[in-house]
Design an enzyme around this catalytic site. Structure first.
Site, mmCIF file in Angstrom:
data_model
loop_
_atom_site.group_PDB
_atom_site.id
_atom_site.type_symbol
_atom_site.label_atom_id
_atom_site.label_comp_id
_atom_site.label_asym_id
_atom_site.label_seq_id
_atom_site.Cartn_x
_atom_site.Cartn_y
_atom_site.Cartn_z
ATOM 1 N N GLY A 107 -9.728 -15.171 -12.995
ATOM 2 C CA GLY A 107 -9.177 -14.112 -12.993
ATOM 3 C C GLY A 107 -8.335 -13.582 -14.150
ATOM 4 N N HIS A 108 -7.419 -12.958 -14.052
ATOM 5 C CA HIS A 108 -6.492 -12.483 -15.310
ATOM 6 C C HIS A 108 -5.118 -12.493 -14.945
ATOM 7 C CE1 HIS A 108 -5.897 -10.570 -19.132
ATOM 8 N NE2 HIS A 108 -5.056 -9.711 -18.491
ATOM 9 N N LYS A 139 0.539 3.147 -3.187
ATOM 10 C CA LYS A 139 -1.001 3.870 -3.488
ATOM 11 C C LYS A 139 -0.785 5.252 -3.850
ATOM 12 C CE LYS A 139 -4.786 2.900 -1.467
ATOM 13 N NZ LYS A 139 -5.906 2.604 -0.526
ATOM 14 N N ASP A 194 -11.692 -5.602 3.299
ATOM 15 C CA ASP A 194 -12.696 -4.733 2.922
ATOM 16 C C ASP A 194 -14.099 -5.443 3.279
ATOM 17 O OD1 ASP A 194 -11.016 -2.697 2.209
ATOM 18 O OD2 ASP A 194 -10.922 -3.296 0.080
ATOM 19 N N ASP A 232 -8.562 -5.086 -4.920
ATOM 20 C CA ASP A 232 -7.381 -4.615 -4.243
ATOM 21 C C ASP A 232 -6.185 -5.074 -5.019
ATOM 22 O OD1 ASP A 232 -6.891 -2.746 -2.296
ATOM 23 O OD2 ASP A 232 -8.439 -3.919 -1.013
ATOM 24 N N ASP A 291 -10.909 -0.911 7.695
ATOM 25 C CA ASP A 291 -9.545 -1.595 7.955
ATOM 26 C C ASP A 291 -8.509 -0.402 7.435
ATOM 27 O OD1 ASP A 291 -10.284 -1.792 4.968
ATOM 28 O OD2 ASP A 291 -9.119 -3.371 4.726
ATOM 29 N N ASP A 303 -16.064 4.390 0.528
ATOM 30 C CA ASP A 303 -16.131 3.329 1.712
ATOM 31 C C ASP A 303 -15.128 2.209 1.292
ATOM 32 O OD1 ASP A 303 -16.618 2.056 4.063
ATOM 33 O OD2 ASP A 303 -18.585 3.292 3.834
ATOM 34 N N ASP A 304 -15.133 1.113 1.974
ATOM 35 C CA ASP A 304 -14.227 -0.124 1.901
ATOM 36 C C ASP A 304 -14.769 -0.762 0.634
ATOM 37 O OD1 ASP A 304 -12.315 0.069 4.189
ATOM 38 O OD2 ASP A 304 -14.490 -0.108 5.241
ATOM 39 N N CYS A 357 0.845 -1.264 -0.221
ATOM 40 C CA CYS A 357 0.039 0.085 -0.218
ATOM 41 C C CYS A 357 0.724 1.318 0.100
ATOM 42 C CB CYS A 357 -0.889 0.058 1.364
ATOM 43 S SG CYS A 357 -2.774 -0.826 0.916
#
Length: 716
Positions: free
Chosen positions: A519-520, A402, A469, A446, A605, A428-429, A399
């Site tokens: 997913g990817h 970010k 989250d 995320d 969180d 919000d989360d 993080c």
């Protein structure tokens, strides 16, 4: 540079530590280097007696493998090898899936665990050294406090047993107690040295009040004594096994060529009959040139091992290792005095201790004096602003990478307001959707720029981070999609990497009640792992709004991970602190969420915007001000010292500017957290019960502040 070969070092022995130092100075392009070791450090054998005697601290004794791996560009896996599949070229681990290799080396040392009745329950082997050293520190403290008698029995009258007996006796005297140390030797005399050296050692032991029992056969080890055949038992509040070297049991269960559990190697240090495996140190034996189990041989073998592994990986020619027949023995005599022996000649006294101390410290300096992280230099013309960015702190992982809150808020202003089934959106989360059949669904995404080089552990942390989250909103995790970017690598390494990632992601998500449904995946500049996760809740999910005046803020995890990871990236962090933080970051928080959600008025969180930023989010959404209690806020071990020394994450300055605050100053409040704790606003009347309930479940909970009516301001 794309990865095409995996080199795996199993164990953090002296030879591997020296290889890591050399590798960092000249890595072989295309090789992904992995180290597997149970812990973040490895003890240096030469300084163990001095540590036991009290001449060296723990930091003096331990080789920091985390720093060495960072220097070498290697990933470190904190686990224990339990097997090897040579057909599949995989190392089997105790706590996670197998790790594939193209070339591997084994340097796991030996054990002194003895097959005697009662030994496993009531005694400790001198090896592995770290386990013995920790046990000794505990014993010495208990003796000093009068909780245990100063009775020590050492089984084995070789150099190691006698040296440690003298060190323990000296340390006990230093605590103001009279030691009662006994060396038990099965042979007719203490062994491993010549006649002259033996006499000097016996005099030194007698001077420390050490009793020596020879021709003594141990029958069994009891809780408070060692029973001997035909002799009186020896009192032992601590029993230490130092009689010989024993191979690790898992090696004997493999198909490796071996003698009595020790891996057979050739003159090139390669495992006999296997071009992809090497072994070195005490766990190996060279049939054509057998040598005693001594650290000097591992140290001398390291340059040959380094060269030959590079040759195996690149198709080069290997060198031959010729171990010396005779070597200098330097034996500590308890106090700051030592004895040297070679070719039957001996010298002893404080001057020998000083010589030994210089040798040992020079070895440790070789492994701790690492170059600082290089800062990219700007050459030639560049656009305005480039120089300033390059001169700033290097971009952090997790993080810490970010975008700042104010920049992000500006970008999100163009997003349309929620409508239809969308109850809440950005801010919000997670977004909240109303389900047609009743109840609510939350959805979040995320992804994290890797802050460590281990894809499996990074996946675990990223999954916990994304699930945070869902847990913060009091929802039950449902399904997840993975978004993976792996560095450019060969197809075989892609398969190994994705297998590790998928296995861990499935495990973490399934334990949380969610299912990985796809997913990817793509290749890119660096490892990046993310998840989109949904969750469900029958009633309206918790948000950052809803907190009330008088609520107490409860935090479930320490802060400071951003500082630790920034220091780790720069090679400034203590490896033990980094490992401890990563272990916490990788733990799920479903139990904490289950206890907090039913009573919390608001919850989130703590992640990229730091503790202050997330407290501010609750305050602004709920119309509150917050008083934070600095002394009550938990921090990761080592983070405070690093922060006070000026270490910070690349996002910290932006977080400070965005969150503000009055009162005392504390940079850690603005430190970005990866997989940070849950932050809940709980009625004060229920706060003590919540803290107790968390503790009863083995979770952590800290009351760190209180809310009052206001306009989103913070005061420390």
């Amino acid at each position: 540079m794309p990865y095409t070969r995996d080199l795996v070092l199993v164990g953090g022995g002296h030879a591997h530590a020296l290889v890591l130092k050399a590798w960092g100075m000249d890595p072989l392009p295309g090789v992904r280097l992995t180290v597997i070791n149970p812990g973040p450090t490895a003890p240096y054998t030469g300084m163990l007696p001095g540590h036991v005697a009290g001449h060296y601290g723990r930091d003096d004794l331990e080789i920091d493998l985390v720093r060495l791996c960072r220097h070498a560009g290697a990933r470190i896996i904190f686990d224990k090898a339990v097997g090897i599949d040579r057909a599949r070229r995989e190392v089997m681990l105790k706590g996670r899936g197998p790790v594939g290799y193209d070339v591997a080396s084994i340097d796991v040392g030996i054990t002194a665990e003895m097959e005697l009745p009662g030994f496993g329950d009531h005694a400790i082997g001198v090896k592995p050294l770290d386990i013995y050293a920790a046990r000794w520190r505990d014993f010495l403290e208990q003796v000093a406090q009068g909780q245990l008698a100063p009775d020590v029995a050492v089984i084995g009258g070789g150099v190691a047993g006698c040296e440690l007996a003298m060190a323990m006796a000296f340390a006990l005297r230093g605590k103001g107690v009279t030691p009662r140390v006994t060396v038990i030797e099965a042979g007719p005399q203490i062994s491993g040295v010549g006649a002259t050296a033996r006499k000097r050692m016996l005099r030194a032991m007698a001077g420390l009040g050490i009793a020596v029992k020879t021709s003594a056969k141990v029958l069994r080890v009891c809780a408070d004594q060692v029973e001997l055949q035909g002799q009186e038992p020896v009192a032992a509040a601590l029993c230490v096994g130092a009689a010989g070297a024993f191979a690790h049991g898992w090696i004997a269960e493999t198909d490796l060529p071996q003698q009595d559990g020790f891996i057979e190697i050739g003159p090139d240090l390669g495992v006999i009959g296997d071009e992809s495996l090497f072994a070195v140190g005490d766990c190996a034996v060279m049939p054509l040139a057998p040598r005693p189990k001594a650290g000097v041989f591992a140290v001398r073998a390291a340059p040959i091992l380094h060269h030959n592994m590079r040759a195996a990986l690149s198709g080069g020619r290997r060198k031959t290792w010729r171990p010396q027949k005779n070597y200098l023995k330097l034996i500590s005599l308890g106090e700051k005095s030592a004895m040297a022996e070679k070719f039957g000649f001996t010298l002893a006294g404080p001057f020998m201790w000083r010589w030994k101390d210089r040798i040992d410290r020079a070895f440790m300096d070789r492994l701790s004096d690492l170059p600082k992280m290089a800062v990219p230099a700007l050459t030639g013309a560049a656009a305005i602003g480039v120089a300033e960015i390059l001169a700033a702190k290097p971009l952090c992982g997790g993080c810490g990478a970010k975008v700042g809150r104010s920049v992000l808020s500006g970008a999100l202003q163009v997003i349309a307001q929620p409508r239809g089934d969308v109850v809440t959106g950005a801010g919000d989360d997670a977004a909240v959707l109303r389900l047609p059949g009743g109840g609510f669904q939350v959805i979040t995404t995320d992804h994290l720029r890797s802050l460590i080089d281990d894809p499996a552990l990074m996946t675990r942390i990223a999954a916990v981070h994304a699930l945070g989250d869902i847990w913060a909103m009091g929802a039950a995790p449902q399904v997840a999609l993975a978004s993976i970017v792996v560095p450019q690598m060969s197809a075989e390494l892609q398969a190994r990497t994705l297998s590790e990632i998928t296995q861990v992601a499935t495990e973490v998500l399934a334990a949380a009640g969610a299912q990985l449904v796809g997913g990817h995946t793509t290749m890119g500049a660096e490892l990046t792992i993310g998840f989109s996760v949904t969750g469900t809740r029958a009633s309206m999910p918790l948000t950052v709004s809803g907190a009330k005046a008088g609520d107490v803020l409860i935090l479930t995890r320490p802060i400071g991970s951003g500082v630790l990871m920034a220091a780790d990236m720069a090679g400034q962090a203590d490896g033990r602190d980094v490992a401890a933080a990563l272990a916490i970051m990788a733990q799920a928080q479903d139990r904490e969420a289950a206890l907090l959600a039913p009573v919390a008025h608001a919850m989130t969180d703590v992640t990229g915007f730091g503790l202050a930023g997330h407290v501010k989010a609750i305050c602004e959404a709920s119309g509150m001000d917050a008083d934070l209690w600095q002394a009550a806020i938990p921090t990761y071990t080592g983070a405070r010292e690093l922060s006070d020394a000026g270490v910070s994450s690349s996002l910290m300055a932006a977080n400070r500017a965005d969150a503000g605050g009055k009162g005392a100053s504390d940079a850690l409040l603005y430190d970005p957290q990866t997989a940070g704790g849950l932050l809940a606003a709980v009625p004060e009347a229920q706060s003590a019960a919540v803290i107790k309930a968390l503790g009863d479940k083995g979770c952590s909970g800290h009351m760190i502040g209180r809310l009052r009516d206001g306009m989103g301001r913070l005061r420390l």
